[in-house]
Write a protein that holds these residues in place. Structure first.
Motif, PDB file in Angstrom:
ATOM      1  N   PRO A   6       0.820  -1.217   0.000  1.00 32.35           N
ATOM      2  CA  PRO A   6       0.000   0.000   0.000  1.00 32.35           C
ATOM      3  C   PRO A   6       0.849   1.260   0.000  1.00 32.35           C
ATOM      4  O   PRO A   6       1.932   1.306   0.582  1.00 32.35           O
ATOM      5  CB  PRO A   6      -0.805  -0.126   1.299  1.00 32.35           C
ATOM      6  CG  PRO A   6      -0.845  -1.591   1.564  1.00 32.35           C
ATOM      7  CD  PRO A   6       0.467  -2.129   1.092  1.00 32.35           C
ATOM      8  N   ASP A   7       0.353   2.281  -0.682  1.00 33.65           N
ATOM      9  CA  ASP A   7       1.023   3.584  -0.754  1.00 33.65           C
ATOM     10  C   ASP A   7       0.080   4.609  -0.140  1.00 33.65           C
ATOM     11  O   ASP A   7      -0.937   4.949  -0.733  1.00 33.65           O
ATOM     12  CB  ASP A   7       1.313   3.935  -2.210  1.00 33.65           C
ATOM     13  CG  ASP A   7       2.146   5.199  -2.353  1.00 33.65           C
ATOM     14  OD1 ASP A   7       2.060   6.058  -1.455  1.00 33.65           O
ATOM     15  OD2 ASP A   7       2.856   5.335  -3.345  1.00 33.65           O
ATOM     16  N   PRO A   8       0.387   5.132   1.061  1.00 31.09           N
ATOM     17  CA  PRO A   8      -0.584   5.963   1.775  1.00 31.09           C
ATOM     18  C   PRO A   8      -0.612   7.427   1.357  1.00 31.09           C
ATOM     19  O   PRO A   8      -1.138   8.258   2.073  1.00 31.09           O
ATOM     20  CB  PRO A   8      -0.113   5.826   3.227  1.00 31.09           C
ATOM     21  CG  PRO A   8       1.371   5.673   3.107  1.00 31.09           C
ATOM     22  CD  PRO A   8       1.583   4.852   1.858  1.00 31.09           C
ATOM     23  N   ARG A   9      -0.049   7.776   0.209  1.00 35.78           N
ATOM     24  CA  ARG A   9      -0.059   9.185  -0.182  1.00 35.78           C
ATOM     25  C   ARG A   9      -1.490   9.673  -0.381  1.00 35.78           C
ATOM     26  O   ARG A   9      -2.381   8.909  -0.760  1.00 35.78           O
ATOM     27  CB  ARG A   9       0.753   9.399  -1.454  1.00 35.78           C
ATOM     28  CG  ARG A   9       0.070   8.949  -2.719  1.00 35.78           C
ATOM     29  CD  ARG A   9       0.953   9.146  -3.931  1.00 35.78           C
ATOM     30  NE  ARG A   9       2.024   8.153  -3.952  1.00 35.78           N
ATOM     31  CZ  ARG A   9       3.001   8.163  -4.865  1.00 35.78           C
ATOM     32  NH1 ARG A   9       3.045   9.113  -5.774  1.00 35.78           N
ATOM     33  NH2 ARG A   9       3.918   7.228  -4.851  1.00 35.78           N
ATOM     34  N   ARG A 213      -0.244  10.564 -14.389  1.00 39.99           N
ATOM     35  CA  ARG A 213       0.873   9.622 -14.527  1.00 39.99           C
ATOM     36  C   ARG A 213       0.966   8.713 -13.304  1.00 39.99           C
ATOM     37  O   ARG A 213       1.214   7.511 -13.435  1.00 39.99           O
ATOM     38  CB  ARG A 213       2.181  10.382 -14.739  1.00 39.99           C
ATOM     39  CG  ARG A 213       2.279  11.053 -16.109  1.00 39.99           C
ATOM     40  CD  ARG A 213       3.644  11.676 -16.333  1.00 39.99           C
ATOM     41  NE  ARG A 213       3.749  12.264 -17.666  1.00 39.99           N
ATOM     42  CZ  ARG A 213       3.402  13.498 -17.983  1.00 39.99           C
ATOM     43  NH1 ARG A 213       2.906  14.287 -17.036  1.00 39.99           N
ATOM     44  NH2 ARG A 213       3.530  13.961 -19.211  1.00 39.99           N
ATOM     45  N   GLU A 214       0.783   9.275 -12.131  1.00 41.38           N
ATOM     46  CA  GLU A 214       0.797   8.449 -10.926  1.00 41.38           C
ATOM     47  C   GLU A 214      -0.362   7.462 -10.932  1.00 41.38           C
ATOM     48  O   GLU A 214      -0.215   6.304 -10.506  1.00 41.38           O
ATOM     49  CB  GLU A 214       0.740   9.331  -9.681  1.00 41.38           C
ATOM     50  CG  GLU A 214       1.993  10.130  -9.437  1.00 41.38           C
ATOM     51  CD  GLU A 214       1.916  10.969  -8.180  1.00 41.38           C
ATOM     52  OE1 GLU A 214       0.825  11.047  -7.568  1.00 41.38           O
ATOM     53  OE2 GLU A 214       2.940  11.551  -7.804  1.00 41.38           O
ATOM     54  N   MET A 215      -1.510   7.906 -11.398  1.00 48.00           N
ATOM     55  CA  MET A 215      -2.654   7.002 -11.503  1.00 48.00           C
ATOM     56  C   MET A 215      -2.340   5.833 -12.428  1.00 48.00           C
ATOM     57  O   MET A 215      -2.613   4.664 -12.108  1.00 48.00           O
ATOM     58  CB  MET A 215      -3.874   7.756 -12.031  1.00 48.00           C
ATOM     59  CG  MET A 215      -4.529   8.688 -11.024  1.00 48.00           C
ATOM     60  SD  MET A 215      -5.989   9.490 -11.750  1.00 48.00           S
ATOM     61  CE  MET A 215      -6.868   9.987 -10.265  1.00 48.00           C
ATOM     62  N   GLY A 220      -0.838   0.180 -13.430  1.00 46.29           N
ATOM     63  CA  GLY A 220       0.060  -0.737 -14.116  1.00 46.29           C
ATOM     64  C   GLY A 220       0.748  -1.720 -13.200  1.00 46.29           C
ATOM     65  O   GLY A 220       1.122  -2.821 -13.625  1.00 46.29           O
ATOM     66  N   ALA A 221       0.917  -1.346 -11.927  1.00 41.54           N
ATOM     67  CA  ALA A 221       1.543  -2.254 -10.974  1.00 41.54           C
ATOM     68  C   ALA A 221       0.678  -3.486 -10.706  1.00 41.54           C
ATOM     69  O   ALA A 221       1.189  -4.549 -10.363  1.00 41.54           O
ATOM     70  CB  ALA A 221       1.823  -1.518  -9.665  1.00 41.54           C
ATOM     71  N   ARG A 231      -0.617   4.065 -19.527  1.00 40.49           N
ATOM     72  CA  ARG A 231       0.377   5.146 -19.500  1.00 40.49           C
ATOM     73  C   ARG A 231       0.266   6.018 -20.747  1.00 40.49           C
ATOM     74  O   ARG A 231       0.433   7.231 -20.678  1.00 40.49           O
ATOM     75  CB  ARG A 231       1.777   4.557 -19.356  1.00 40.49           C
ATOM     76  CG  ARG A 231       2.019   3.928 -17.981  1.00 40.49           C
ATOM     77  CD  ARG A 231       3.463   3.523 -17.773  1.00 40.49           C
ATOM     78  NE  ARG A 231       3.621   2.958 -16.435  1.00 40.49           N
ATOM     79  CZ  ARG A 231       3.854   1.669 -16.182  1.00 40.49           C
ATOM     80  NH1 ARG A 231       3.951   0.803 -17.181  1.00 40.49           N
ATOM     81  NH2 ARG A 231       3.989   1.237 -14.935  1.00 40.49           N
ATOM     82  N   ALA A 232      -0.035   5.396 -21.889  1.00 42.42           N
ATOM     83  CA  ALA A 232      -0.252   6.180 -23.113  1.00 42.42           C
ATOM     84  C   ALA A 232      -1.473   7.076 -22.967  1.00 42.42           C
ATOM     85  O   ALA A 232      -1.479   8.235 -23.406  1.00 42.42           O
ATOM     86  CB  ALA A 232      -0.414   5.238 -24.308  1.00 42.42           C
TER      87      ALA A 232
END
Length: 274
Positions: A6-9, A213-215, A220-221, A231-232
């Motif tokens: 998880p990335d809590p940003r 881009r972050e989305m 993609g992960a 990403r395109a």
């Protein structure tokens, strides 16, 4: 597939989605535009105006001069009429003509009761509470709950892609096929698909971002086979080109796959009145 940890940003210390914008973050070139909107909205809507907000790149502090638009949301005391929407369009056109800093303006007009309704609590209500920055009148966020990046929020924000795809095909068919006509559709559909892809994985990613881009990277992960497409799309959301092949790929491939996977993982958004 498990994906990354998880990335809590984008969350506050309690794990709720933090409001992403503020007036303090508005870049200096855009402050006169926001000030003009604050001055004119009461003149246009008078006593009908309950609340006004700005959202998007301007209050996030990422707006680019000549490239970014001004996004406003107003909540009226009663349900909006066609005349109200026409007034909003006239205001948008005036702001766009006067201020070179923005590449267009768009004002979303809603009713106060709609915002506070149970049906909209995890869609329009969340949008106002977390993605909008208060400008004028009552701040409806005070009447709304706090939100976590969970499956309920995912379903109610973007679980209607299958319903949108036929409308997208109609919009594409209605254009003259020119680059100029297709470019805004590429921009809109690219952004919508990236945001839908992100909210698909948001409960696992356990964070929030509005950066395209972050989305796309977060998506993609978890779905590496579709990462390049997403990403395109993120790139085209920032710098669109009027390419009919891109739109066909959206409505014939990426969009249907994403709608099916979304329904499988989160279910379908609660029906709204037609």
């Amino acid at each position: 597939m498990s994906g990354p940890p998880p990335d809590p940003r984008g969350l506050d210390p309690q794990g709720y989605i933090a409001p992403e914008g503020s007036l303090a973050r508005v870049p200096p070139p855009f402050r006169p535009v926001v000030a003009a909107a604050c001055e004119r909205l009461p003149l246009v809507f008078g006593e009908r105006l309950n609340s006004a907000y700005v959202y998007g790149s301007v209050p996030r502090g990422t707006a680019r001069v000549g490239r970014s638009d001004l996004d406003l949301l107003i909540a009226l005391r009663a349900e909006p009429t066609d005349a109200d929407r026409a007034d909003a369009r006239a205001l948008d056109e005036a702001l766009d003509k006067e201020f070179h800093q923005i590449d267009g303006a768009a004002t979303l007009v809603v009713g106060r009761e709609q915002v506070l309704s149970e049906l909209e609590r995890h869609d329009l209500g969340w949008f106002i509470a977390c993605l909008c920055t208060h400008l004028l009148g009552e701040d409806l966020a005070a009447r709304l709950p706090r939100y976590r990046p969970d499956s309920l929020l995912a379903r109610e924000t973007n679980g209607d892609l299958a319903l949108l795809l036929p409308r997208w095909r109609e919009r594409i068919a209605a254009t003259d096929g020119s680059e100029t006509a297709l470019r805004p559709l590429v921009r809109y559909m690219s952004r919508h698909l990236v945001r839908t892809g992100f909210t698909l994985v948001m409960p696992r990613w356990q964070g929030w971002t509005s950066d395209l881009r972050e989305m796309a990277d977060a998506f993609g992960a978890y779905y590496p086979a579709r990462a390049r497409q997403m990403r395109a799309a993120a790139l085209l959301g920032h710098a669109p080109r009027g390419d009919a092949a891109v739109l066909r790929a959206y409505v014939d491939d990426l969009g249907p796959w994403l709608a099916d996977e979304y329904a499988r993982v989160h279910g379908v958004k609660a029906p709204r009145p037609s």
